[in-house]
Write a protein that holds these residues in place. Structure first.
Motif, PDB file in Angstrom:
ATOM      1  N   GLN A 106      16.396  26.146 -47.816  1.00 14.96           N
ATOM      2  CA  GLN A 106      15.535  25.256 -48.225  1.00 14.96           C
ATOM      3  C   GLN A 106      14.088  24.932 -47.068  1.00 14.96           C
ATOM      4  O   GLN A 106      14.557  25.018 -46.208  1.00 14.96           O
TER       5      GLN A 106
ATOM      6  N   ARG B  37      10.496  19.374 -50.437  1.00 15.11           N
ATOM      7  CA  ARG B  37      11.578  20.482 -50.297  1.00 15.11           C
ATOM      8  C   ARG B  37      11.864  21.348 -51.712  1.00 15.11           C
ATOM      9  O   ARG B  37      11.498  20.955 -52.702  1.00 15.11           O
TER      10      ARG B  37
ATOM     11  N   SER C 159      19.583  16.124 -42.728  1.00 14.36           N
ATOM     12  CA  SER C 159      19.490  16.007 -44.325  1.00 14.36           C
ATOM     13  C   SER C 159      19.084  14.507 -44.872  1.00 14.36           C
ATOM     14  O   SER C 159      18.318  14.314 -45.565  1.00 14.36           O
ATOM     15  N   ARG C 160      19.508  13.355 -44.053  1.00 15.45           N
ATOM     16  CA  ARG C 160      19.542  11.849 -44.398  1.00 15.45           C
ATOM     17  C   ARG C 160      18.083  11.727 -43.931  1.00 15.45           C
ATOM     18  O   ARG C 160      17.265  10.964 -44.719  1.00 15.45           O
TER      19      ARG C 160
ATOM     20  N   ARG D 205      16.748  22.716 -38.013  1.00 12.48           N
ATOM     21  CA  ARG D 205      18.080  22.267 -37.379  1.00 12.48           C
ATOM     22  C   ARG D 205      18.353  22.660 -35.866  1.00 12.48           C
ATOM     23  O   ARG D 205      18.795  22.118 -35.198  1.00 12.48           O
TER      24      ARG D 205
ATOM     25  N   THR E 122      15.496  13.342 -46.478  1.00 11.50           N
ATOM     26  CA  THR E 122      15.758  12.582 -47.824  1.00 11.50           C
ATOM     27  C   THR E 122      14.809  11.185 -47.648  1.00 11.50           C
ATOM     28  O   THR E 122      14.239  10.952 -48.629  1.00 11.50           O
TER      29      THR E 122
ATOM     30  N   ALA F  44      14.887  24.177 -43.396  1.00 16.56           N
ATOM     31  CA  ALA F  44      15.734  23.328 -42.967  1.00 16.56           C
ATOM     32  C   ALA F  44      16.673  23.752 -41.752  1.00 16.56           C
ATOM     33  O   ALA F  44      16.830  23.073 -40.920  1.00 16.56           O
TER      34      ALA F  44
END
Length: 353
Positions: free
Chosen positions: A88, A78, A64-65, A53, A68, A49
């Motif tokens: 992650q 994940r 993150s959203r 990013r 998800t 992750a």
């Protein structure tokens, strides 16, 4: 004046590619940012992750959203990173790969429609101008995909033929192999192009500075239990190479639960060696095979490919058999290598081993 020109270009280009309504532009449920994340996940060998990013310059909370949402929709999984449990690791599910493949196909079609507006003779001028803009604006801030080495992606039309041509050329130059080998590679590539199952079989091209510099395939092993006759195998991957299986019986296993995957047609161009590309290509095959549900990965190579064999050992493959043979105009020793992907079941107490 320069500021005005840049802003005018930005308005022109965002409208041209439909950036403000990307989902409608490509007839998909994904925004431009969501599509870019799926693209990166589909084309990177390993993605944490934090790397995602940084590569896309996204806010941590927003990413993150987004992840998800993807996880809820069954597109990604994940788990803690194997290298650092604090990080992650993100991987695409089979459903996620299908979504990414659909986006990639529609994006290619959209770009193709744009290029249709430009006369073929002037297209090199267009791509050169785009490369100039990129180089001038990025400078030392180029993304890791360009600063850190080649990008791995699926082949575009014409590049399966490139794989055949480069295997024939490289192996003739480095090992003196004749056209028998090139013919075998051509049959492997033709079978893949006509019959492969994209859920379980894939090919990758390594691209650097806009041109291919490497390749690899992951296919179902049609040769499980077959002999190791060299005329039914294909070794590939100068500087990190191999892979093939029997050329018969493919129709009998299509559609069945995957058991054994085979790494094939691994090749790294001479000028692209020494930067870990061979390891990345092998790792990509292993990761894909594991996600697809295969129990193991196998490959076939020859003893003269010492660099390739070292790469396989570092990736966890073990040598299981050797067979001398005369092929491609040379006396060789063929080798079978194997990498288990699933731990064998432990018998419960009171059961037979």
């Amino acid at each position: 004046m320069a500021v005005q020109e840049v802003r005018a270009f930005n308005r022109f280009y965002t409208n041209l590619i439909g950036a403000l309504d990307y989902s409608k532009h490509l007839y998909t449920p994904y925004t431009l940012t969501e599509s870019r994340v799926l693209y990166e996940l589909a084309h990177a060998a390993r993605t944490d992750a934090a790397d995602l990013r940084a590569e896309l310059s996204l806010d941590a909370g927003y990413l993150s959203r987004l992840l998800t949402k993807f996880e809820r929709d069954g597109l990604v999984g994940r788990a803690p990173s194997e290298q650092d449990a604090r990080r992650q690791r993100i991987t695409l599910t089979p459903q996620g790969r299908e979504a990414a493949a659909l986006l990639d196909e529609r994006s290619r079609d959209a770009v193709g429609s744009l290029l249709d507006r430009v006369e073929p003779a002037r297209r090199p001028q267009l791509t050169d101008a785009m490369r100039t803009v990129r180089d001038l604006l990025e400078g030392d801030q180029a993304p890791m995909s360009r600063r850190g080495g080649p990008v791995l992606r699926e082949p575009v039309p014409g590049e399966l033929g490139w794989m055949v041509q480069r295997h024939g050329t490289v192996y003739a130059a480095e090992y003196g192999w004749n056209t028998e080998f090139e013919g075998l590679v051509a049959r492997i590539v033709a079978d893949f192009a006509q019959h492969h199952d994209p859920r379980l079989e894939r090919a990758w091209i390594a691209e650097l500075d806009g041109r291919p510099v490497g390749s690899v395939m992951c296919v179902r092993d049609d040769a499980t239990g077959a002999d190791t006759a060299p005329d039914r195998r294909a070794d590939t991957g100068a500087g990190g190479a191999t892979g093939s299986e029997a050329e018969t019986g493919a129709s009998e296993i299509r559609g069945k639960t995957p058991g054994t995957a085979r790494l094939r047609l691994l090749l790294v161009e001479p000028e692209a060696r020494g930067h870990g590309l061979g390891e990345r290509l092998i790792g990509t095959v292993v990761d894909f095979a594991r996600q697809a549900g295969y129990r193991e990965v196998t490959l076939w190579t020859n003893d003269v490919l010492t660099t390739a064999r070292a790469l396989y050992e570092r990736a966890g493959f073990t040598l299981v058999s050797e067979h001398p043979h005369h092929s491609y105009g040379a006396e060789l020793i063929g080798q079978d290598w194997r990498l288990p992907l699933q731990e064998p079941a432990v018998p419960q107490e009171g059961t037979a081993p």
